[in-house]
Design an enzyme around this catalytic site. Structure first.
Site, PDB file in Angstrom:
ATOM      1  CE  LYS A   1     -14.647   6.505 -14.861  1.00  0.00           C
ATOM      2  NZ  LYS A   1     -15.366   5.950 -13.688  1.00  0.00           N
TER       3      LYS A   1
ATOM      4  CG  ASP B   1       1.695  -3.541  -9.901  1.00  0.00           C
ATOM      5  OD1 ASP B   1       1.215  -2.961  -8.921  1.00  0.00           O
ATOM      6  OD2 ASP B   1       2.589  -3.056 -10.618  1.00  0.00           O
TER       7      ASP B   1
ATOM      8  CG  HIS C   1      -7.713 -24.909 -52.996  1.00  0.00           C
ATOM      9  ND1 HIS C   1      -8.279 -23.667 -52.811  1.00  0.00           N
ATOM     10  CD2 HIS C   1      -7.772 -25.153 -54.326  1.00  0.00           C
ATOM     11  CE1 HIS C   1      -8.683 -23.193 -53.976  1.00  0.00           C
ATOM     12  NE2 HIS C   1      -8.372 -24.053 -54.919  1.00  0.00           N
TER      13      HIS C   1
ATOM     14  CB  VAL D   1      -0.935   0.020   1.226  1.00  0.00           C
ATOM     15  CG1 VAL D   1      -1.765   1.304   1.229  1.00  0.00           C
ATOM     16  CG2 VAL D   1      -1.836  -1.202   1.244  1.00  0.00           C
TER      17      VAL D   1
END
Length: 526
Positions: A140, A128, A282, A67
């Protein structure tokens, strides 16, 4: 200078390639620099003024660094819409500077789990959390924030900033799309890994959830037929020497069918150690041969079926020189593929402006390598995924089951025929002699019909099957298929075996006085 007046860049990268040069350029352009951990130390050691994220947020890193950026002062600065007064007022109220540029690449999860000694603990620690969260926030809010997720993006962004002081809107949107793609690929890699884990700690070849990741190379004019739409994609991490790495040197745009046939030709030709040429029509080889060089291999491959070779795809596993190019240019060729071309060869094929010429970087010493790990077939609302048919049968793998033993020359031809049969649609019958195909029967519902068609093809090409060897991609269910190929002139046969009537077929081979070797594996190609 106030936070409102100074633009801010937040840099937090695992891969530090180019980040110091980027940071120096940003500093020269007047950006304030925020950073974390090792990135901050790198910038500080270079004498750049950088603010640690912990100082910026007023909240120290915790939980061993798990954190550190998950904070309103980070995400508020990334997510605030600059055009909304209420958003900007909220930033001012809480003393949160807007972050204008984010530079993040993620913990190396993919590289970690690729290691054979990777433990679950290693994998988990390389997932992560803060990085993807910041990237998503910035992407965003792309109208206000430029987000860089790869070192390859640094130069163009700096050039724009130097030229006009801003990253233009189109670039910011492109960067945001790339960012979301990176997060999608990262999450898919985590899902693939965790879904593959077994209770004993091993990894299953096929994870409980499969997350395909492909990048579009080009839109195609149409699909197999003109009323179908199509596009060409590559794997996110393509294998070196595969078709998607090809460089088109000349010719019209590749079509859907060109690409499918070119792949069949390239995969077949690169399976040979010796100089080889493969002609595809083909999706089936209509001529395959070994030779002293590219020209010799082509001349021999063309003899198998000159009629079908018209408008075909031709692949070489050696440099195409002027002689080979001149020979190929005598016919209509849709696609010409090789690892390299001489300048004289390119001058020759330039006269055929519509011929698509593909160069694929390839090392002949790596013959048979660089292939897909899996094959995928689409079915209604589902997929069939299998390991690719990359098994190469060697002479020591073969078992002779007849009184007559193959000669050394016949054994070489048997192995050659078997390798070709692997790339012929089932049911496949392939006659070969002296390192070249002399008759190919493909895609028939009956193995007998494939054998008869191969004989007819040889007759039309003016080739004799007398003294040839023959490969069958799957076992002979009855002796009648063997009878047909022997009557056509085959003196040695290679086939998988495994039929309940193997004794009957082996007895027939002994009756005819031909050699038969079994591979123990089949090569169905549907």
């Amino acid at each position: 200078m106030t936070a409102a007046a100074q633009k801010l860049a937040l840099l937090s990268v695992s891969d530090k390639t180019g980040v110091l040069d980027l940071a120096q350029a940003l500093h020269q352009l007047g950006f304030g620099l925020l950073s974390t951990g090792g990135t901050a130390k790198l910038l500080q050691d270079a004498g750049l003024p950088v603010t640690e994220v912990a100082s910026h947020t007023g909240f120290a890193e915790m939980l061993d660094g798990r954190v550190k950026t998950l904070h309103p002062k980070i995400h508020g600065g990334l997510l605030a819409r600059r055009e909304l007064p209420e958003h900007m007022a909220a930033l001012a109220q809480h003393n949160i500077p807007a972050i204008d540029l984010l530079v993040v690449n993620l913990y190396p999860f993919e590289q970690t789990v690729a290691r054979t000694d990777c433990s679950l603990e290693d994998a988990i620690e390389n997932i992560d959390i803060g990085g993807p969260a910041m990237v998503r926030s910035a992407a965003k809010n792309w109208r206000g924030v430029a987000v860089l997720t790869d070192p390859s993006q640094y130069r163009s962004v700096i050039e724009q900033l130097r030229a006009g002081g801003e990253v233009d809107e189109a670039t910011r949107f492109t960067l945001a799309v790339a960012a979301f793609n990176r997060i999608s690929n990262y999450d898919a890699a985590i899902s693939d890994y965790l879904s593959s884990l077994q209770p004993d700690g091993s990894r299953h070849v096929f994870p409980a959830q499969s997350n395909g990741r492909f990048v579009k190379l080009q839109d195609l004019r149409y699909g197999e037929n003109p009323h179908q739409q199509a596009a060409f994609y590559r794997d996110l991490y393509p294998v070196a020497g595969s078709l998607v790495t090809a460089k088109q040197l000349q010719g019209k745009e590749l079509s859907f069918n060109n690409i499918a046939d070119a792949d069949a030709a390239w995969e077949c030709v690169k399976s040979f150690d010796e100089a080889a040429c493969v002609i595809i029509k083909h999706a089936n080889p209509c001529g395959v041969a070994l030779g002293k060089d590219a020209n010799d291999a082509y001349q021999r491959a063309f003899k198998t079926d000159p009629t079908s070779a018209f408008g075909g795809i031709i692949a070489f596993n050696r440099t195409v020189d002027e002689a080979a190019a001149q020979a190929v240019s005598k016919q209509f060729v849709e696609v010409l593929i090789a690892p390299s071309f001489s300048e004289a060869a390119l001058a020759v094929v330039a006269a055929k402006a519509n011929t698509r010429v593909l160069q694929i970087a390839y090392d002949p010493a790596q013959a048979g390598r660089g292939r897909n790990m899996h094959d995928i077939k689409r079915v209604g609302s589902g997929l069939l995924i299998q390991s690719a048919d990359n098994l190469e049968v060697r002479q020591d793998d073969l078992r002779c089951v007849t009184i007559t033993q193959p000669t050394d020359d016949q054994m070489r031809d048997l192995l050659f025929a078997w390798r070709v049969a692997k790339y012929v649609k089932s049911n496949a019958i392939v006659f070969c002699k002296d390192g070249m195909t002399v008759g190919v029967g493909a895609g028939q519902m009956s193995r007998i019909d494939s054998a008869r068609i191969a004989s007819i093809k040889a007759e039309h090409a003016g080739l004799s099957l007398q003294g040839s060897v023959v490969a069958s991609d799957a076992f002979f269910p009855f002796r009648d298929g063997l009878d047909v190929v022997v009557q056509a002139g085959a003196v040695a046969v290679i086939q998988p075996g495994g039929s309940m009537r193997d004794p009957e077929v082996i007895a027939a081979a002994n009756e005819h006085g031909v050699a038969m070797v079994l591979t123990g594996v089949r090569h169905f190609r549907h």
